[in-house]
Design a protein around this motif. Structure first.
Motif, PDB file in Angstrom:
ATOM      1  N   LEU A  83       0.812  -1.222   0.000  1.00 10.84           N
ATOM      2  CA  LEU A  83       0.000   0.000   0.000  1.00 10.84           C
ATOM      3  C   LEU A  83       0.845   1.270   0.000  1.00 10.84           C
ATOM      4  O   LEU A  83       0.338   2.356  -0.274  1.00 10.84           O
ATOM      5  CB  LEU A  83      -0.963   0.001   1.183  1.00 10.84           C
ATOM      6  CG  LEU A  83      -2.102  -1.016   1.084  1.00 10.84           C
ATOM      7  CD1 LEU A  83      -2.929  -1.020   2.363  1.00 10.84           C
ATOM      8  CD2 LEU A  83      -2.981  -0.749  -0.133  1.00 10.84           C
ATOM      9  N   ALA A  84       2.133   1.156   0.282  1.00 11.16           N
ATOM     10  CA  ALA A  84       3.017   2.327   0.335  1.00 11.16           C
ATOM     11  C   ALA A  84       3.048   3.082  -0.991  1.00 11.16           C
ATOM     12  O   ALA A  84       3.241   4.296  -1.007  1.00 11.16           O
ATOM     13  CB  ALA A  84       4.422   1.909   0.745  1.00 11.16           C
ATOM     14  N   ALA A  85       2.832   2.390  -2.082  1.00 11.16           N
ATOM     15  CA  ALA A  85       2.839   3.044  -3.396  1.00 11.16           C
ATOM     16  C   ALA A  85       1.671   4.007  -3.565  1.00 11.16           C
ATOM     17  O   ALA A  85       1.684   4.842  -4.468  1.00 11.16           O
ATOM     18  CB  ALA A  85       2.791   1.987  -4.496  1.00 11.16           C
ATOM     19  N   HIS A  86       0.681   3.914  -2.681  1.00 12.40           N
ATOM     20  CA  HIS A  86      -0.541   4.705  -2.816  1.00 12.40           C
ATOM     21  C   HIS A  86      -0.664   5.812  -1.775  1.00 12.40           C
ATOM     22  O   HIS A  86      -1.717   6.439  -1.660  1.00 12.40           O
ATOM     23  CB  HIS A  86      -1.760   3.784  -2.743  1.00 12.40           C
ATOM     24  CG  HIS A  86      -1.709   2.699  -3.771  1.00 12.40           C
ATOM     25  ND1 HIS A  86      -2.035   2.914  -5.086  1.00 12.40           N
ATOM     26  CD2 HIS A  86      -1.324   1.403  -3.676  1.00 12.40           C
ATOM     27  CE1 HIS A  86      -1.874   1.790  -5.757  1.00 12.40           C
ATOM     28  NE2 HIS A  86      -1.444   0.873  -4.929  1.00 12.40           N
ATOM     29  N   VAL A  87       0.406   6.040  -0.998  1.00 15.22           N
ATOM     30  CA  VAL A  87       0.419   7.086   0.022  1.00 15.22           C
ATOM     31  C   VAL A  87       1.752   7.824  -0.029  1.00 15.22           C
ATOM     32  O   VAL A  87       2.722   7.326  -0.581  1.00 15.22           O
ATOM     33  CB  VAL A  87       0.188   6.509   1.448  1.00 15.22           C
ATOM     34  CG1 VAL A  87      -1.189   5.878   1.572  1.00 15.22           C
ATOM     35  CG2 VAL A  87       1.268   5.506   1.823  1.00 15.22           C
ATOM     36  N   ALA A  88       1.778   9.010   0.565  1.00 12.34           N
ATOM     37  CA  ALA A  88       3.028   9.763   0.628  1.00 12.34           C
ATOM     38  C   ALA A  88       3.988   9.157   1.643  1.00 12.34           C
ATOM     39  O   ALA A  88       5.195   9.108   1.431  1.00 12.34           O
ATOM     40  CB  ALA A  88       2.750  11.226   0.967  1.00 12.34           C
ATOM     41  N   GLU A  89       3.420   8.682   2.758  1.00  9.96           N
ATOM     42  CA  GLU A  89       4.235   8.100   3.822  1.00  9.96           C
ATOM     43  C   GLU A  89       3.416   7.042   4.554  1.00  9.96           C
ATOM     44  O   GLU A  89       2.219   7.212   4.769  1.00  9.96           O
ATOM     45  CB  GLU A  89       4.659   9.175   4.809  1.00  9.96           C
ATOM     46  CG  GLU A  89       5.503   8.637   5.957  1.00  9.96           C
ATOM     47  CD  GLU A  89       5.866   9.723   6.958  1.00  9.96           C
ATOM     48  OE1 GLU A  89       7.049   9.794   7.308  1.00  9.96           O
ATOM     49  OE2 GLU A  89       4.974  10.474   7.396  1.00  9.96           O
ATOM     50  N   ALA A  90       4.076   5.967   4.930  1.00 16.51           N
ATOM     51  CA  ALA A  90       3.432   4.918   5.714  1.00 16.51           C
ATOM     52  C   ALA A  90       4.260   4.677   6.971  1.00 16.51           C
ATOM     53  O   ALA A  90       5.485   4.827   6.960  1.00 16.51           O
ATOM     54  CB  ALA A  90       3.321   3.628   4.911  1.00 16.51           C
ATOM     55  N   VAL A  91       3.574   4.341   8.046  1.00 15.93           N
ATOM     56  CA  VAL A  91       4.234   3.971   9.296  1.00 15.93           C
ATOM     57  C   VAL A  91       3.760   2.569   9.651  1.00 15.93           C
ATOM     58  O   VAL A  91       2.562   2.322   9.761  1.00 15.93           O
ATOM     59  CB  VAL A  91       3.890   4.946  10.444  1.00 15.93           C
ATOM     60  CG1 VAL A  91       4.515   4.490  11.750  1.00 15.93           C
ATOM     61  CG2 VAL A  91       4.337   6.360  10.090  1.00 15.93           C
ATOM     62  N   THR A 146      10.643  -8.587  14.036  1.00 11.76           N
ATOM     63  CA  THR A 146       9.657  -8.490  12.969  1.00 11.76           C
ATOM     64  C   THR A 146       9.858  -7.204  12.176  1.00 11.76           C
ATOM     65  O   THR A 146       9.770  -7.203  10.945  1.00 11.76           O
ATOM     66  CB  THR A 146       8.234  -8.536  13.564  1.00 11.76           C
ATOM     67  OG1 THR A 146       8.107  -9.744  14.301  1.00 11.76           O
ATOM     68  CG2 THR A 146       7.182  -8.492  12.495  1.00 11.76           C
ATOM     69  N   LEU A 147      10.144  -6.112  12.862  1.00 11.23           N
ATOM     70  CA  LEU A 147      10.370  -4.845  12.183  1.00 11.23           C
ATOM     71  C   LEU A 147      11.644  -4.877  11.345  1.00 11.23           C
ATOM     72  O   LEU A 147      11.683  -4.296  10.255  1.00 11.23           O
ATOM     73  CB  LEU A 147      10.425  -3.703  13.202  1.00 11.23           C
ATOM     74  CG  LEU A 147       9.104  -3.422  13.910  1.00 11.23           C
ATOM     75  CD1 LEU A 147       9.317  -2.448  15.051  1.00 11.23           C
ATOM     76  CD2 LEU A 147       8.071  -2.901  12.924  1.00 11.23           C
ATOM     77  N   VAL A 148      12.660  -5.552  11.831  1.00  6.99           N
ATOM     78  CA  VAL A 148      13.890  -5.701  11.057  1.00  6.99           C
ATOM     79  C   VAL A 148      13.579  -6.446   9.759  1.00  6.99           C
ATOM     80  O   VAL A 148      14.026  -6.058   8.677  1.00  6.99           O
ATOM     81  CB  VAL A 148      14.973  -6.434  11.884  1.00  6.99           C
ATOM     82  CG1 VAL A 148      16.144  -6.853  11.012  1.00  6.99           C
ATOM     83  CG2 VAL A 148      15.435  -5.571  13.036  1.00  6.99           C
ATOM     84  N   GLU A 149      12.784  -7.487   9.851  1.00  8.51           N
ATOM     85  CA  GLU A 149      12.401  -8.256   8.667  1.00  8.51           C
ATOM     86  C   GLU A 149      11.519  -7.423   7.733  1.00  8.51           C
ATOM     87  O   GLU A 149      11.674  -7.468   6.516  1.00  8.51           O
ATOM     88  CB  GLU A 149      11.678  -9.534   9.077  1.00  8.51           C
ATOM     89  CG  GLU A 149      11.281 -10.417   7.926  1.00  8.51           C
ATOM     90  CD  GLU A 149      12.445 -11.017   7.154  1.00  8.51           C
ATOM     91  OE1 GLU A 149      12.196 -11.598   6.087  1.00  8.51           O
ATOM     92  OE2 GLU A 149      13.612 -10.906   7.582  1.00  8.51           O
ATOM     93  N   ALA A 150      10.604  -6.632   8.292  1.00  7.34           N
ATOM     94  CA  ALA A 150       9.757  -5.768   7.472  1.00  7.34           C
ATOM     95  C   ALA A 150      10.608  -4.771   6.691  1.00  7.34           C
ATOM     96  O   ALA A 150      10.387  -4.560   5.490  1.00  7.34           O
ATOM     97  CB  ALA A 150       8.741  -5.036   8.350  1.00  7.34           C
ATOM     98  N   ALA A 179      11.811  -4.865  -1.980  1.00 10.53           N
ATOM     99  CA  ALA A 179      10.738  -4.474  -2.900  1.00 10.53           C
ATOM    100  C   ALA A 179      10.941  -3.068  -3.466  1.00 10.53           C
ATOM    101  O   ALA A 179      10.137  -2.600  -4.262  1.00 10.53           O
ATOM    102  CB  ALA A 179       9.391  -4.558  -2.185  1.00 10.53           C
ATOM    103  N   GLY A 180      11.993  -2.374  -3.028  1.00 12.29           N
ATOM    104  CA  GLY A 180      12.258  -1.022  -3.503  1.00 12.29           C
ATOM    105  C   GLY A 180      11.352   0.032  -2.883  1.00 12.29           C
ATOM    106  O   GLY A 180      11.215   1.127  -3.420  1.00 12.29           O
TER     107      GLY A 180
END
Length: 102
Positions: A61-69, A77-81, A88-89
């Motif tokens: 969904l990041a491609a559809h917003v200016a910023e995601a958190v 888990t966050l390290v893996e994310a 994925a670029g």
């Protein structure tokens, strides 16, 4: 063992899931298209993904917003994310440790 989300096994011990980049289920594009349309994600807003895990929602969904958190209580888990986002670029996601009470 690669980084991933810790999970409990049937005997109560903890084990690490395999990498999200290898095991991430392929979510049908129409599911994300529906979210983009329903929530009017036009590339200008912000997205908060609480309990983001390895980024199964935040990354596509990041491609559809200016910023995601993406926020999750598990550091590993966050390290893996973050690793999956890099693979994925995706560069517009901030990964934060925490939960809904913060």
């Amino acid at each position: 063992m690669p980084a991933g989300r810790l999970r409990r096994t049937s005997d109560g011990s903890r084990t690490r899931s395999r990498s999200c980049c290898r095991t991430r289920s392929r979510k049908p594009a129409e599911n994300f298209d529906d979210l983009v349309e329903r929530f009017h994600l036009d590339g200008t807003g912000r997205l908060l993904d609480l309990g983001c895990g390895t980024g199964q929602l935040a990354i596509p969904l990041a491609a559809h917003v200016a910023e995601a958190v993406g926020m999750d209580p598990e550091t590993e888990t966050l390290v893996e994310a973050a690793r999956c986002a890099r693979a994925a670029g995706v560069t517009n996601v901030i990964w934060e440790q925490g939960g809904s009470s913060q």
